[in-house]
Design a protein around this motif. Structure first.
Motif, PDB file in Angstrom:
ATOM      1  N   ALA A   1       0.792  -1.411   0.058  1.00 45.50           N
ATOM      2  CA  ALA A   1      -0.065   0.036   0.026  1.00 45.50           C
ATOM      3  C   ALA A   1       0.931   1.441   0.116  1.00 45.50           C
ATOM      4  CB  ALA A   1      -0.976  -0.101   1.208  1.00 45.50           C
ATOM      5  N   LEU A   2       1.953   1.129   0.750  1.00 43.95           N
ATOM      6  CA  LEU A   2       2.927   2.370   0.866  1.00 43.95           C
ATOM      7  C   LEU A   2       3.822   2.564  -0.299  1.00 43.95           C
ATOM      8  CD1 LEU A   2       4.404   4.604   2.503  1.00 43.95           C
ATOM      9  CD2 LEU A   2       5.893   2.708   3.160  1.00 43.95           C
ATOM     10  N   LEU A   3       3.920   1.647  -1.191  1.00 45.42           N
ATOM     11  CA  LEU A   3       4.549   1.721  -2.541  1.00 45.42           C
ATOM     12  C   LEU A   3       3.608   2.178  -3.485  1.00 45.42           C
ATOM     13  CD1 LEU A   3       6.936   0.938  -4.021  1.00 45.42           C
ATOM     14  CD2 LEU A   3       6.312  -1.484  -4.492  1.00 45.42           C
ATOM     15  N   TYR A   4       2.555   1.511  -3.521  1.00 48.82           N
ATOM     16  CA  TYR A   4       1.404   1.946  -4.369  1.00 48.82           C
ATOM     17  C   TYR A   4       1.090   3.496  -4.132  1.00 48.82           C
ATOM     18  CZ  TYR A   4      -3.050   3.027  -6.597  1.00 48.82           C
ATOM     19  OH  TYR A   4      -4.041   3.652  -7.228  1.00 48.82           O
ATOM     20  N   TRP A   5       1.281   4.027  -3.035  1.00 53.97           N
ATOM     21  CA  TRP A   5       0.959   5.580  -2.765  1.00 53.97           C
ATOM     22  C   TRP A   5       1.990   6.201  -3.025  1.00 53.97           C
ATOM     23  CZ3 TRP A   5       3.752   8.724   0.781  1.00 53.97           C
ATOM     24  CH2 TRP A   5       2.755  10.157   0.841  1.00 53.97           C
ATOM     25  N   LEU A   6       3.439   5.728  -2.927  1.00 50.77           N
ATOM     26  CA  LEU A   6       4.416   6.652  -3.216  1.00 50.77           C
ATOM     27  C   LEU A   6       4.566   6.722  -4.766  1.00 50.77           C
ATOM     28  CD1 LEU A   6       7.178   5.302  -0.645  1.00 50.77           C
ATOM     29  CD2 LEU A   6       6.154   7.453  -0.826  1.00 50.77           C
ATOM     30  N   LEU A   7       4.203   5.518  -5.410  1.00 48.25           N
ATOM     31  CA  LEU A   7       4.419   5.706  -6.831  1.00 48.25           C
ATOM     32  C   LEU A   7       3.422   6.358  -7.472  1.00 48.25           C
ATOM     33  CD1 LEU A   7       5.158   1.810  -7.726  1.00 48.25           C
ATOM     34  CD2 LEU A   7       6.682   3.779  -7.956  1.00 48.25           C
TER      35      LEU A   7
ATOM     36  N   LYS B   1       1.863   9.186  -6.019  1.00 46.80           N
ATOM     37  CA  LYS B   1       2.274  10.384  -5.577  1.00 46.80           C
ATOM     38  C   LYS B   1       3.519  11.041  -6.214  1.00 46.80           C
ATOM     39  CE  LYS B   1       3.614  13.212  -1.617  1.00 46.80           C
ATOM     40  NZ  LYS B   1       2.793  14.340  -1.866  1.00 46.80           N
ATOM     41  N   TYR B   2       4.291  10.416  -6.629  1.00 46.01           N
ATOM     42  CA  TYR B   2       5.647  10.780  -7.276  1.00 46.01           C
ATOM     43  C   TYR B   2       5.692  10.544  -8.727  1.00 46.01           C
ATOM     44  CZ  TYR B   2       7.413  11.866  -2.524  1.00 46.01           C
ATOM     45  OH  TYR B   2       7.357  12.325  -1.368  1.00 46.01           O
ATOM     46  N   PHE B   3       4.945   9.579  -9.258  1.00 47.13           N
ATOM     47  CA  PHE B   3       5.048   9.385 -10.697  1.00 47.13           C
ATOM     48  C   PHE B   3       3.863   9.481 -11.238  1.00 47.13           C
ATOM     49  CE2 PHE B   3       8.800   7.169  -8.669  1.00 47.13           C
ATOM     50  CZ  PHE B   3       9.722   7.946  -9.384  1.00 47.13           C
ATOM     51  N   ALA B   4       2.776   8.659 -11.058  1.00 46.52           N
ATOM     52  CA  ALA B   4       1.626   8.643 -11.891  1.00 46.52           C
ATOM     53  C   ALA B   4       0.777   9.983 -11.613  1.00 46.52           C
ATOM     54  CB  ALA B   4       0.834   7.407 -11.284  1.00 46.52           C
ATOM     55  N   GLY B   5       0.512  10.265 -10.369  1.00 50.08           N
ATOM     56  CA  GLY B   5      -0.247  11.478 -10.049  1.00 50.08           C
ATOM     57  C   GLY B   5       0.383  12.599 -11.019  1.00 50.08           C
ATOM     58  N   PRO B   6       1.736  13.090 -11.120  1.00 46.87           N
ATOM     59  CA  PRO B   6       2.289  13.970 -11.785  1.00 46.87           C
ATOM     60  C   PRO B   6       1.957  14.020 -13.215  1.00 46.87           C
ATOM     61  CG  PRO B   6       3.678  13.580 -10.013  1.00 46.87           C
ATOM     62  CD  PRO B   6       2.916  12.497 -10.133  1.00 46.87           C
TER      63      PRO B   6
END
Length: 188
Positions: free
Chosen positions: A84-90, A92-97
């Motif tokens: 879940a943390l890895l999904y959130w980080l990916l 936030k920092y890659f897919a979101g932007p």
């Protein structure tokens, strides 16, 4: 193991075992798989009794299985949390932007030349956002130049005293300047 044995004299086979052990205890596995420990009690260097402790193998196996199950559950929860943390980080920092950049590009394609991407990073995605904003600015400047040029030439055509026509290759008149009515006396 058997409460009825408490207080009874130690039988001869156990006395012999304890005499051989001296002051040391012994951990042995009985024939049925249970764990037993016999600790001699010495008085004047003579064995006067023994402490006999036994644990059923079934009890140890049950506890061991429970500990393994608990460990596996803790591991599963830790893996789920890390995923879940890895999904959130990916996100936030890659897919979101990248999603934000995509939405802004779609708005730009629909004609909204005022859109800009917020750049908060100095990495590759931040550089992509900067390049996108630069491209949008250049496109906006080019569009403004084109609009100004079109307005300038429209003003020239509409205020010219000559007749100006825009004609297709087939001879279809697409545009005639307002001066045609003044020169010809009627609107063509």
């Amino acid at each position: 193991q058997d409460a009825s044995q408490v207080g009874r004299p130690v039988d001869a086979s156990i006395r012999e075992q304890m005499a051989r052990l001296g002051a040391q205890g012994s951990l042995t596995v009985a024939a049925n798989g249970d764990y037993e420990s016999i600790i001699p009690i010495l008085h004047n260097n003579q064995v006067s009794g023994a402490i006999h402790i036994g644990v059923e193998k079934r009890l140890i196996d049950t506890r061991t299985a429970q500990m393994l199950f608990n460990g596996a559950m803790i591991l599963a929860i830790a893996l789920a949390a890390s995923n879940a943390l890895l999904y959130w980080l990916l996100n936030k920092y890659f897919a979101g932007p990248i999603e934000t950049l995509t939405q802004t590009a779609l708005q730009l394609a629909s004609g909204d030349l005022e859109r800009q991407v917020e750049v908060e990073r100095a990495d590759e995605i931040g550089m992509l956002g900067q390049a996108f904003n630069t491209m949008t600015g250049q496109l906006r400047a080019l569009y403004d130049t084109l609009r100004d040029s079109e307005a300038h030439f429209r003003s020239l055509i509409e205020n010219a005293s000559d007749i100006i026509n825009v004609v297709t290759e087939d001879g279809l008149i697409l545009y005639t300047s307002p001066s045609a009515k003044q020169v010809l006396g009627f609107a063509p």
